[in-house]
Design a protein around this motif. Structure first.
Motif, short mmCIF file in Angstrom:
data_model
loop_
_atom_site.label_atom_id
_atom_site.label_comp_id
_atom_site.label_asym_id
_atom_site.label_seq_id
_atom_site.Cartn_x
_atom_site.Cartn_y
_atom_site.Cartn_z
N VAL A 1 1.77 4.75 -14.95
CA VAL A 1 1.85 5.44 -13.47
C VAL A 1 3.22 5.60 -12.94
CG1 VAL A 1 -0.66 5.20 -12.72
CG2 VAL A 1 0.94 3.50 -12.15
N GLU A 2 4.29 5.26 -13.78
CA GLU A 2 5.73 5.55 -13.41
C GLU A 2 5.89 6.76 -13.08
OE1 GLU A 2 7.81 3.43 -16.18
OE2 GLU A 2 7.69 1.41 -15.40
N PRO A 3 7.00 6.97 -12.19
CA PRO A 3 7.39 8.45 -12.01
C PRO A 3 7.71 9.12 -13.33
CG PRO A 3 8.50 6.93 -10.25
CD PRO A 3 7.71 6.15 -11.23
N ASP B 1 0.05 11.39 -0.08
CA ASP B 1 0.37 10.11 0.83
C ASP B 1 0.12 9.00 -0.25
OD1 ASP B 1 -2.33 10.94 0.45
OD2 ASP B 1 -3.13 10.06 2.59
N MET B 2 -0.26 9.25 -1.48
CA MET B 2 -0.46 8.35 -2.38
C MET B 2 1.17 7.69 -3.01
SD MET B 2 -3.27 7.27 -2.94
CE MET B 2 -4.18 7.79 -1.34
N GLY C 1 9.16 8.11 -4.46
CA GLY C 1 8.41 8.76 -5.69
C GLY C 1 7.56 7.69 -6.35
N GLN C 2 7.79 6.51 -6.17
CA GLN C 2 6.78 5.64 -6.86
C GLN C 2 5.32 5.58 -6.24
OE1 GLN C 2 7.73 3.35 -9.28
NE2 GLN C 2 9.74 3.55 -9.39
N LEU C 3 4.35 5.05 -6.99
CA LEU C 3 3.05 4.93 -6.60
C LEU C 3 2.82 4.10 -5.44
CD1 LEU C 3 -0.16 5.88 -7.10
CD2 LEU C 3 -0.28 4.10 -8.50
N LEU D 1 -3.64 3.55 -2.63
CA LEU D 1 -4.43 3.89 -3.81
C LEU D 1 -5.62 2.77 -3.90
CD1 LEU D 1 -5.23 5.88 -6.05
CD2 LEU D 1 -3.85 4.33 -7.55
N ARG D 2 -5.02 1.36 -3.92
CA ARG D 2 -6.30 0.59 -3.87
C ARG D 2 -7.11 0.63 -2.61
NH1 ARG D 2 -3.02 -4.07 -3.61
NH2 ARG D 2 -2.38 -3.77 -5.78
#
Length: 204
Positions: free
Chosen positions: A43-45, A60-61, A66-68, A73-74
């Motif tokens: 899930v890296e950019p 908004d995730m 730009g990182q998750l 998400l959790r």
């Protein structure tokens, strides 16, 4: 012709001590792949999975860089089992591919796949043998509260989302009961390591 290393799956519930056990196997020269690390890599950019997550859950995730945003998400998937299943269907095959590539680089007689969700995610199918690091639930809760500064309720919620202790133990070939100190854990790892070096393909 070198023989291909066999794969040991190492799992255990939150706070069981599986990371400490994995670290000692690394110290003994065993090639270890951590499914949590693979889960971060996919899930890296710039990776397709991140774009799909943003498309599905919204921007908004993402954090400002730009990182998750893992926490966002959790929170979303813990609150909604359907969303959790959607995410797992996206990520599990990708994580599996990463894991297979990293295991293929192993040069030790056996390699280890460390995964908290070894049983639930189907990753156990990549392994020939399973070691469960086990601890009494109350001890798991205490260790995790201290380590993560989290509340009893938060830890209980994570325990509920993971496979039950009984389910994990049902799949285990070996169980390391980690209810003492680090020295005890390391001694047990060394004992298992000596035994594993005698195995061919993970079986007796």
């Amino acid at each position: 012709m070198t023989t291909k290393p066999w794969i040991l799956g190492l799992t255990g519930g939150i706070g069981s001590g599986k990371s400490a056990a994995a670290q000692h196997f690394i110290d003994l020269g065993v090639h270890v792949v951590d499914a949590d690390h693979a889960a971060r890599w996919v899930v890296e950019p710039g990776k397709p999975a991140l774009a799909r997550i943003v498309e599905h859950f919204g921007s908004d995730m993402l954090q400002a860089d730009g990182q998750l945003d893992r926490t966002a998400l959790r929170n979303r998937i813990f609150a909604d089992a359907d969303e959790r299943r959607w995410l797992e269907a996206l990520l599990h095959p990708l994580i599996g591919q990463e894991i297979i590539q990293y295991l293929a680089r192993a040069e030790s007689p056996y390699a280890i796949l460390v995964s908290p969700l070894l049983v639930e995610s189907g990753q156990h199918r990549l392994t020939q043998r399973i070691l469960v690091v086990d601890a009494p639930e109350q001890l798991q809760v205490e260790r995790t509260m201290v380590r993560d500064q989290s509340s009893n309720e938060q830890v209980q919620a994570i325990l509920k989302a993971q496979a039950s202790r009984e389910e994990r133990l049902r799949h285990a070939h070996d169980v390391l009961l980690n209810d003492r100190d680090l020295h005890w854990l390391q001694t047990e790892v060394e004992r298992l390591h000596s035994y594993y070096l005698t195995l061919r393909g993970g079986q007796i």
